[in-house]
Each structure stands twice: as C-alpha cells, then as structure tokens.
Design a protein around this motif. Sequence first.
Motif, PDB file in Angstrom:
ATOM      1  N   ALA A 183       0.779  -1.369  -0.341  1.00  0.00           N
ATOM      2  CA  ALA A 183      -0.093  -0.015  -0.075  1.00  0.00           C
ATOM      3  C   ALA A 183       0.860   1.237  -0.039  1.00  0.00           C
ATOM      4  N   GLN A 184       2.006   1.242   0.568  1.00  0.00           N
ATOM      5  CA  GLN A 184       2.840   2.281   0.736  1.00  0.00           C
ATOM      6  C   GLN A 184       3.225   2.827  -0.927  1.00  0.00           C
ATOM      7  N   SER A 185       3.140   2.193  -2.020  1.00  0.00           N
ATOM      8  CA  SER A 185       3.563   2.609  -3.331  1.00  0.00           C
ATOM      9  C   SER A 185       2.221   3.255  -3.947  1.00  0.00           C
ATOM     10  N   LEU A 186       1.280   3.462  -3.237  1.00  0.00           N
ATOM     11  CA  LEU A 186       0.058   3.963  -3.879  1.00  0.00           C
ATOM     12  C   LEU A 186      -0.123   5.291  -3.308  1.00  0.00           C
ATOM     13  N   ASP A 218      -5.135  -4.279   3.328  1.00  0.00           N
ATOM     14  CA  ASP A 218      -4.635  -2.718   3.130  1.00  0.00           C
ATOM     15  C   ASP A 218      -4.379  -2.434   1.823  1.00  0.00           C
ATOM     16  N   LEU A 219      -3.567  -3.216   1.276  1.00  0.00           N
ATOM     17  CA  LEU A 219      -3.151  -2.764  -0.263  1.00  0.00           C
ATOM     18  C   LEU A 219      -4.556  -3.025  -1.218  1.00  0.00           C
ATOM     19  N   CYS A 220      -5.164  -4.103  -1.124  1.00  0.00           N
ATOM     20  CA  CYS A 220      -6.383  -4.240  -1.796  1.00  0.00           C
ATOM     21  C   CYS A 220      -7.623  -3.145  -1.900  1.00  0.00           C
ATOM     22  N   PHE A 221      -7.672  -2.643  -0.416  1.00  0.00           N
ATOM     23  CA  PHE A 221      -8.672  -1.732  -0.140  1.00  0.00           C
ATOM     24  C   PHE A 221      -8.060  -0.209  -0.801  1.00  0.00           C
ATOM     25  N   ALA A 222      -6.881   0.105  -0.556  1.00  0.00           N
ATOM     26  CA  ALA A 222      -6.233   1.119  -1.036  1.00  0.00           C
ATOM     27  C   ALA A 222      -6.345   1.241  -2.719  1.00  0.00           C
ATOM     28  N   LEU A 223      -6.037  -0.088  -3.344  1.00  0.00           N
ATOM     29  CA  LEU A 223      -6.356  -0.166  -4.881  1.00  0.00           C
ATOM     30  C   LEU A 223      -7.560   0.094  -5.243  1.00  0.00           C
ATOM     31  N   GLN A 224      -8.613  -0.635  -4.725  1.00  0.00           N
ATOM     32  CA  GLN A 224      -9.974  -0.625  -5.183  1.00  0.00           C
ATOM     33  C   GLN A 224     -10.470   0.701  -4.731  1.00  0.00           C
ATOM     34  N   GLY A 225     -10.516   1.183  -3.602  1.00  0.00           N
ATOM     35  CA  GLY A 225     -11.024   2.358  -3.044  1.00  0.00           C
ATOM     36  C   GLY A 225     -10.713   3.774  -3.217  1.00  0.00           C
TER      37      GLY A 225
END
Length: 463
Positions: free
Chosen positions: A292-295, A333-340
């Motif tokens: 998630a840090q990359s987003l 955490d990563l998937c919620f940041a990607l999608q949301g």
Amino acid sequence: MTVLAQDFWRCAVQPYAYQRHELVEPDWRRLPGWRDVTRDEWESAQWQRAHCVKNINQLRTVYGDLITADFYDDLALDQANQATMSMLVPPQMINTMVPTGEITDKTLRADPIRRYMLPVASDRLTDFPSHPHASRDSLHEHDMWVAEGLTHRYPTKVLAELLSTCPQYCGHCTRMDLVGNNTPSVTKLRLALKPVDRYDAMINYLKGQPGVRDVVVSGGDVANVPWPQLETFLMRLLAIDTIRDIRLATKALAGLPQHWLQPTVVEGLERVARTAARRGVNLAIHTHVNHAQSLTPLVAKAAHTALEVGVRDVRNQGVLMRGVNATAADLLDLCFALQGEAGILPYYFYMCDMIPNAEHWRVAVWQAQQLQHDIMGYLPGYATPRIVCDVPFVGKRWVHMVTEYDRERGITYWTKNYRTSIEDSSMDLDRTYPYYDPIDTLPASGIAKWRAETQLPLVAYAG
C-alpha cells in the motif's frame, strides 16, 4: 438491525479491522538529495527518468548522512555476489520507502518497498538461497517462443515481450534471465532482432493463429517503448479480427506514474482505447503494486486518467513475498487502497517464482492457501484477488487447486487441461507436475532429506 446485532458490531474484535486511509504523496524534500526539487520537476517523467538511482553513489547522494556505511556495504555485497537484477529505482519508488517517521538504517532495512527494490546481502538466506530446482527461465517462456519475444503458452493467449528493459528493476523479477543489464552473477540473454523486425514477426504469427484471442503486451515494460512505436503495434493488433483482449503490462503506473500522465501518452492511449471500443476489444492495463505504501495520489491520477480516456480496466498483479506483503493485513490494506482509492482492481497475487536467490521472498503453498482463506469476506467479491501459483509447464493455478501435497519435502503436484506449444498430442493430460516450497519452511526431517539428496551449490548462482 436488532439490539443484539448492534451490540455485536460495536463490541466484536475482528481479525482485520478496516480503516480508510486517503492516499498521500510523501514529501520528497525530506530527502537531502531532493531538498530543492520543485513540484514541476517531480511530476515530470523526464526528470524522474534522469534521476533514477542506478548505483550506490547516487543512492548516497539522495540519502546524505541519514544512512550509514553499514547499509551501503551490505548493498554492495549483494550487488557483487547475488543480485540477479541491476540497480534501477525511480525517485517515485524511493520516495515511498519509509514515507513517514525517521529514516535510519533500521527503518530502511525494515521497509517493504526497499526489501524488493534494493535487496541487500543480509536479506538473503545463507542456506539454500536458491532452491535446487530454481532456474533462470523458471516458467520456460523462451522455450515456448514462436517468434522472438512471443510466448505461446496457453491455447488462446500469448505474451508479447516487446523489449527487455523497464523503468525500474525489481529484485524478484521473474524474467531476470532477459530483462535488464548483466550483473556479476547473471549474464543476460539478448534480443537479436531490431524492434521493427521483431514486431513484424509477432504480428505475422498472430495473423495466422485464429485461435489466439488474448495478447498480453509486456517486456520488460511497455512504458519503455517510445509511444509512437507502441501505438503503431497496438493498432496493428487491433486490425487482427480474431484478437478480442489486449492487456498492457506496466510496473510504471506505480513506479513512474508521471509517464502515463504525459499529454502525448494520454492522447495516444485515448486513440487506442477508442479504436478498441469500436472493435469490441477489451483493452486493459495490468500494473504491479506489492504494498500500500506505493499507492500515492499520482498513481491514482494515472489510473483514473487511463479509465477516463477509455481503457476498460486497470488491474493489479502483485507478487506475494515474505517481508513485503505476506500477511492478511498487508494484503487487505493494499487491496482496499487499490480498489477504493486508486480505481485499480486487485486481480492476482502470484507466488514468487522459483528463480535463483529468491528463497527469502518465496512462501510455501500452504502459507499462500492460508492467506487466501484469511482475506476472504472483507473485500467485495469482484475485488477479492486470487492467489495463484505459476507452475512450470502448467501455468497459473489457484493455490487450492493442488492435486497432491508432500508437506515434509515441500512438493506439490498439479495437473492441467491443455497442452503448451512445445507439447504434441501424445502428451498425457493426466500427468502431474511438481512445484517446490522454500526449503527453510519445511520441517527438520524435510530439510535433512534435501541436504542428503542434493549436491548443488548452496550459495552462489552462476548465470
């Protein structure tokens, strides 16, 4: 909702607690080497490419005295002996390492982005750093080339490797035998044809293969193909009536979003997307975000811009890695940041492939199965990624599709329902194919059996 149900949701402690986190662009000016960099410079693709970190001296310039010689010595030892990829890290990626708090040797060593973008010698395993069955081209893609760079592995799908360079080199790269510069431990293969001849050969092959409907356009990374060349190639693909899906593979959407925000690229992508829509072809971008840090807002802007100009989907294919994202909380955490937050659909998490010197990243199949179990039920169904094992000679399989599992020796056995381009009709589809867990994840008895059975070198891998 009943009173009892209200009390439950107020008091229940869940294994994972969702919290929305808005994306933030870390302040690059906190790094001594970029203290005077303006926003216009930072958001310029040309500036980002010109200031990629390619060696330890350049990294020292970025961090100044925040990092000690101990870390650089550890990095140099890895580059000299075990790294399968040379150093190439865009400022955008470095800026997402230790995005908050104090930057020290300790925090940098612990950072998940650093662990796969700037691997150091002390990260690697000293015993079995490579699995005895590891290989440079672990998926045998080159064996299945039907034209230079064109892998025909699945009956209806092909992989088109247009070039052998990327805007960034990830330490765990599955195509480490072809992509990037030579390292002291690996002499890379080289594409022999001129790009125009290579692209011609690919197009000519696909014109004669009406059973192929899906083309993954990759490399390397399509962001390193000059846009006019890439657009011409994509338009030629779109002129083939039997092609129905085109996927553009680019790590640069996260590592160099500035590239995908350049006006010439955005305008060209819109032309391609409109042509694809008229033809009824699904055009998608597949990117590679592992944490998630990359987003950041720039990454989200690049993804949303692609969708706005007509790309049907932007999807993420991450790699499951120890020390990076191999926990349910990290994946969610990563998937919620990607999608949301970024409009990117979580699609796959690949188990890290069996390439040399990658054992410290790889997880066992049983661990991947547990992670798949643990992330279910939190995300929307359409945004719940599948964790897959890319089994040599078989292809992508959901991690629960294993046929047999020898947990002591860490060997899973898999089946498939098609033949690759290097198998004829006599090949028995009932046979099983092995895949191997990292040896350090096995019980003591299993480790002892591997010690007894193999005489292969434990440390260095000569490319």
